[in-house]
Design a protein around this motif. Structure first.
Motif, PDB file in Angstrom:
ATOM      1  N   ARG A  14       0.888  -1.352  -0.058  1.00  0.00           N
ATOM      2  CA  ARG A  14       0.910  -0.078  -0.025  1.00  0.00           C
ATOM      3  C   ARG A  14       1.360   1.455   0.480  1.00  0.00           C
ATOM      4  N   SER A 280      -1.775   3.478   4.227  1.00  0.00           N
ATOM      5  CA  SER A 280      -2.263   3.902   3.654  1.00  0.00           C
ATOM      6  C   SER A 280      -1.007   5.702   2.979  1.00  0.00           C
ATOM      7  N   LYS A 347      -4.505   0.519  -4.914  1.00  0.00           N
ATOM      8  CA  LYS A 347      -4.504  -1.469  -4.774  1.00  0.00           C
ATOM      9  C   LYS A 347      -5.335  -1.627  -6.032  1.00  0.00           C
TER      10      LYS A 347
END
Lengths: 360, 360
Positions: A14, A280, A347
């Motif tokens: 990520r 993230s 993703k």
């Protein structure tokens, strides 16, 4: 004794392109000068009864782990190598079995004979280590009464990316778990936050090794059986502990699904310590120090008219003009430019291009 | 005879980082397979009376010019090397003197003894070459009556980045010039466009060599004198024509300021041929073919949720997510990411970082 069990098996895509399968985010100095893995261990200093940690990682990361332990002067009681990841339940099971085998030999009467495991992912950030250690001590106290304790993050906003834990009857520093709930939609998340009873499921735990193995055997016997078999085939040399090939047969399951959501011994300790799982680029941005334009700029970066943005340059000059709320990550082999909040798109896009990008 | 005079001296930093001082934009294949310089010559094919071109460029670009001429099979009558740029007036003066000296020897009676110069910057894009050649023929007709002709672009929007030309009395295919006006503010530009009388000043011209030199001598005598002196010190070998060092003493002035805005022989031919000076990344985007998301993507680029954007990758994988109206240019040494329309910011930012970025 409290044995930290550091789960370092994540592949961290990520945070592509900086975090790669061969060197995922826990081994990068994303926040401050130390890597997330190093900070995970360093922030425990000062906990009473702290034993040498057990580290569980993928075998391809063994030298990263060993070198980073060496750099911070920490000796692991074991660096357990997974030939392939099987999620957290088998990893913790192996660590618990190793701890039970070695810990019970050395535990003093004060600690009892069941060593306490403090299970921590290697890639979380904690802004307030003092508050964190206080919560751990609450968790240890509950674990000593036989509870399987999870740390529940006091939510700061109605996040839809985490599962939630509803607190039941309070026992002082900890509560019974009323229920675990899956990632909610935005409206549900708002009701959870408004209620004051819900906490984010953090993936950090504390419990006695024997207590955990008992509950594992009750609720996920296949994992316990396979792990016992893998443990009997274990080979240890001076540096590393290698699992037997039986480990590959284990079901791949999280400790939440396999044990925590099923056991009636679950407890939760609220944690309000500036926690982030750095899940993230936006989450990383949130935990970093900003400049006067609320930017985080690293490397050879020049901006004009840029706000609320994260720009990381590798070796090249990067010029960013007239943009806000963007993430720019300039790596040797790849370049990512995204609107903050597009992590789901990242993703999906990486899944499309995985073959030639995430592994190089 | 019509002698194209190709002005190739620009340094093109407005398309940094692709366009660099050592290889500016006119020598890059920014639109299609040919470079802007090559296209500038190729689109003239079919014009009656076309002679070999005179190319004026910086001496550091001489091999780029010579090689690109060789690639398209064009032989220049001269490749004139400037030791340093002195803007367009001296460059055109030198070309006019060379043309007057050689052109008058070979001109047939049909053309008259004053060769016609077609002055074209090497870095413009013309979408409709047929319309362009028709306009040139109109300009040549006016030039044969002694006019100094500028091509005025029929405006497509109230651009504030160009000077404007107000048309006076029409003579059929061309008009007298009522006045030249500087870059206007947005409101003024709108009144110009609404009037229908104003055209953009393109920097393309057609005039007789002798007529031009007469007017240069009248309105900018210092330039004429210095250039005559530089011409007498001129050294030509098989490939290149080198100006004498006297050229360095020339005032640096544009042909607009030095001659066109002062002469009473100025005329203008309207040009509506999909012209662009590719003066910014946004302008380049405008002239390129778009995909279904109105993007222009070059190289190893993957996008999701991206619209109205230009993304140029060098050798690396570039992933862009959730952004619109952005320019991304990924070069070996530098990376540019900007909101479309931030060209002024680019200029200012590059001025700040010039020492270590625009020349590498």
């Amino acid at each position: 004794m409290i044995i930290p069990v550091i789960l370092s098996g994540g592949s961290g895509t990520r945070l592509w392109p900086l975090s790669k399968t061969e060197k995922p985010k826990q081994f990068l100095p994303l926040v401050g000068d130390r890597t997330l893995f190093e900070d995970t261990l360093l922030r425990l200093e000062g906990l009473p009864g702290l034993a040498d940690p057990i580290v569980v990682c993928n075998e391809s990361h063994r030298f990263l782990v060993a070198e980073q332990l060496r750099e911070i002067g920490t000796k692991a009681s074991a660096i357990v190598l997974e030939p392939v990841g099987r999620n957290t339940a088998p990893a913790i099971a192996i660590a618990a079995m190793i701890a039970a085998r070695t810990g019970s030999d050395s535990a003093g009467p004060e600690m009892g004979s069941d060593p306490i495991l403090l299970v921590l992912p290697a890639d979380h950030v904690i802004a307030d280590p003092d508050a964190f250690r206080e919560a751990i001590e609450q968790g240890v106290a509950a674990a000593r009464t036989g509870k399987l304790v999870t740390f529940g993050i006091v939510p700061t906003h109605p996040e839809t990316g985490y599962g939630y834990i509803e607190q039941g009857a309070s026992q002082g520093g900890w509560s019974a778990v009323a229920r675990f709930v899956e990632k909610p939609d935005a409206a549900t998340a708002q009701t959870y936050v408004d209620s004051g009873r819900f906490l984010w499921n953090s993936g950090m735990f504390v419990f006695g090794a024997a207590a955990f193995l008992d509950e594992l055997g009750r609720h996920a016997p296949a994992i316990r059986t396979v792990c016992e078999s893998a443990l009997s085939g274990l080979r240890a040399d001076d540096d590393f502990t290698r699992l037997g090939p039986e480990f590959l047969k284990s079901p791949s399951d999280s400790v939440d699904y396999a044990v925590m959501e099923k056991t009636d011994r679950a407890a939760v300790v609220p944690l309000d310590a500036g926690w982030s799982d750095v899940g993230s680029w936006g989450a990383l941005f949130d935990v970093l120090d900003k400049d006067k334009d609320n930017n985080v700029l690293r490397g050879n970066v020049v901006t004009s008219g840029v706000e609320n943005s994260l720009v990381i340059s590798g070796s090249r000059k990067v010029l960013v003009l007239g943009l806000h709320d963007v993430i720019v990550v300039d790596d040797e082999d790849a370049l990512l430019i995204m609107r903050k909040g597009s992590s789901q798109d990242l993703k999906l896009a990486l899944a499309k291009v995985k073959d030639d990008s995430t592994d190089d």
